[in-house]
Motif scaffolding. Structure first.
Motif, short mmCIF file in Angstrom:
data_model
loop_
_atom_site.label_atom_id
_atom_site.label_comp_id
_atom_site.label_asym_id
_atom_site.label_seq_id
_atom_site.Cartn_x
_atom_site.Cartn_y
_atom_site.Cartn_z
N UNK A 11 19.28 40.67 45.30
CA UNK A 11 19.69 39.41 45.93
C UNK A 11 20.71 38.66 45.08
N UNK A 12 21.99 38.86 45.40
CA UNK A 12 23.06 38.07 44.80
C UNK A 12 23.21 38.22 43.31
N UNK A 13 23.02 39.43 42.77
CA UNK A 13 23.09 39.55 41.32
C UNK A 13 24.55 39.69 40.85
N UNK A 14 24.84 39.02 39.76
CA UNK A 14 26.17 39.05 39.15
C UNK A 14 26.02 39.34 37.67
N UNK A 15 27.03 40.01 37.12
CA UNK A 15 27.00 40.35 35.69
C UNK A 15 28.43 40.45 35.18
N UNK A 16 28.69 39.75 34.07
CA UNK A 16 30.00 39.80 33.43
C UNK A 16 29.86 40.28 31.99
N UNK A 17 30.85 41.02 31.54
CA UNK A 17 30.98 41.40 30.14
C UNK A 17 32.33 40.86 29.66
N UNK A 18 32.32 39.68 29.07
CA UNK A 18 33.58 39.06 28.67
C UNK A 18 34.41 38.75 29.90
N UNK A 19 35.61 39.31 29.96
CA UNK A 19 36.50 39.09 31.10
C UNK A 19 36.25 40.07 32.25
N UNK A 21 34.18 41.58 35.23
CA UNK A 21 33.11 41.32 36.20
C UNK A 21 32.54 42.65 36.67
N UNK A 22 31.34 42.96 36.19
CA UNK A 22 30.70 44.23 36.56
C UNK A 22 30.05 44.14 37.93
N UNK A 23 29.44 43.00 38.25
CA UNK A 23 28.82 42.78 39.55
C UNK A 23 29.15 41.37 40.01
N UNK A 24 29.42 41.24 41.30
CA UNK A 24 29.84 39.96 41.85
C UNK A 24 29.05 39.68 43.13
N UNK A 25 27.86 39.09 42.97
CA UNK A 25 27.04 38.74 44.12
C UNK A 25 26.51 39.94 44.89
N UNK A 26 26.08 40.96 44.18
CA UNK A 26 25.59 42.19 44.83
C UNK A 26 24.27 41.93 45.55
N UNK A 27 24.23 42.28 46.84
CA UNK A 27 23.02 42.07 47.64
C UNK A 27 22.81 43.25 48.59
N UNK A 58 19.93 42.21 31.66
CA UNK A 58 19.65 41.00 32.44
C UNK A 58 20.87 40.60 33.26
N UNK A 59 20.62 40.12 34.47
CA UNK A 59 21.69 39.60 35.31
C UNK A 59 22.08 38.20 34.84
N UNK A 60 23.32 37.82 35.08
CA UNK A 60 23.75 36.45 34.80
C UNK A 60 23.24 35.50 35.87
#
Length: 303
Positions: A11-19, A21-27, A58-60
């Motif tokens: 449900x809406x997971x996002x994850x960034x590593x610095x600049x 974006x690995x995941x952007x609101x994945x659902x 962990x997700x952001x």
């Protein structure tokens, strides 16, 4: 076995590593009894999604749930996970470490031994229980990795590239096991670059690119969004198709083979194409090609 498992909900997971974006609101949701194919190019975010679901990272933002309940350390024990990178002990006996992994999940010794014996037999490895993992072929090591994901009889399966490196016989064995688990009510999520297998096995498919879900649905639903192609073998000049409203040539195989599409909104049908071909000359072959998952994947993920 009768189960009453819960859906796996991303449900809406996002994850960034610095600049980056690995995941952007994945659902998306994997329902009980469903095999869900999770596909995308390398670096699209498939493994990151799975690792967040397993609590490895962990997700952001966003959350992963089993039904209505956020995943906890305890509930994650109900998941069987098969990582893309093999994570077993190369110098340990196969049977010993499968029993050990089952015991870590709280399975009693007798049940752990019985499940290990049964899985190795099902996977065609019953005579290798006392062998070290590193003595097996890469394909058989992959089978053992699947056994490790199943040995505690999980309520959810998450598998990252489970078919990688397998020969056709092993692919069939693993496919049968995934279907069997789904039929018992288990939600099954797996990623793969082998789109023919995804098309054959999965109830629904999610196609991701750059960390976002780009297309999702049943295989038939996704194929219906693509453009049909008509292959015509006719003894006639190559421009005979121009009499068909909205027809466009997309390729040819010489003087007698033409590939056509119909523009959206064209009033023409496949029968109009066939009639035009027959009016032009003898027709030796006529077929309608539905786009397969590989065609759709390339269309969805292209920049």
């Amino acid at each position: 076995m009768t189960r009453s498992p819960s859906p796996l909900v991303i449900d809406g997971i996002s994850k960034r590593y610095g600049d980056l974006t690995a995941l952007d609101g994945m659902s998306f949701t994997v329902h009980p009894g469903e095999i869900y194919g999770f596909v995308g190019s390398n670096g699209a975010g498939k493994s990151t999604t799975m690792r967040i679901a397993l609590g490895v990272i962990a997700a952001d933002s966003g959350e992963v749930r089993l039904g209505d309940e956020p995943l906890t350390e305890s509930s994650r024990r109900r998941i069987g996970y098969m990582p893309e990178e093999r994570g077993l002990y190369p110098k340990e006996k196969i049977g010993t470490q499968l029993i050990y992994l089952a015991r870590l999940h709280g399975v009693d010794k007798s049940s752990a031994e019985n499940r290990t014996t049964g899985l190795l037999e099902q996977l065609g490895l019953s005579d290798r229980a006392d062998d070290q993992l590193e003595s097996l072929s890469l394909g058989n090591q992959q089978r053992v990795q699947l056994a490790a994901a199943l040995v505690h009889d999980p309520d959810v399966l998450v598998l990252d590239e489970p078919f990688s490196g397998l020969d056709p016989v092993a692919v069939n064995v693993m496919s049968d096991i995934l279907v069997e688990r789904a039929e018992s009510g288990v939600p099954v999520l797996f990623s793969s670059h082998q789109l023919d297998l995804v098309q054959r096995l999965c109830h629904r498919v999610g196609i991701i690119a750059a960390g976002r879900m780009r297309a999702e649905g049943t295989v038939d639903e996704l194929r219906d969004t693509g453009e049909d192609t008509y292959e015509v073998h006719v003894d006639a000049p190559g421009d005979w198709w121009r009499t068909v409203p909205g027809a466009t040539a997309v390729g040819d195989g010489g003087d007698t083979v033409t590939l056509l599409t119909l523009d959206p909104g064209s009033p023409a049908t496949d029968q109009d194409i066939l009639r035009a071909a027959m009016a032009a000359g003898p027709v030796h072959h006529f077929t309608r090609r539905r786009p397969d998952l590989s065609d759709l994947f390339q269309e969805v993920v292209k920049p």
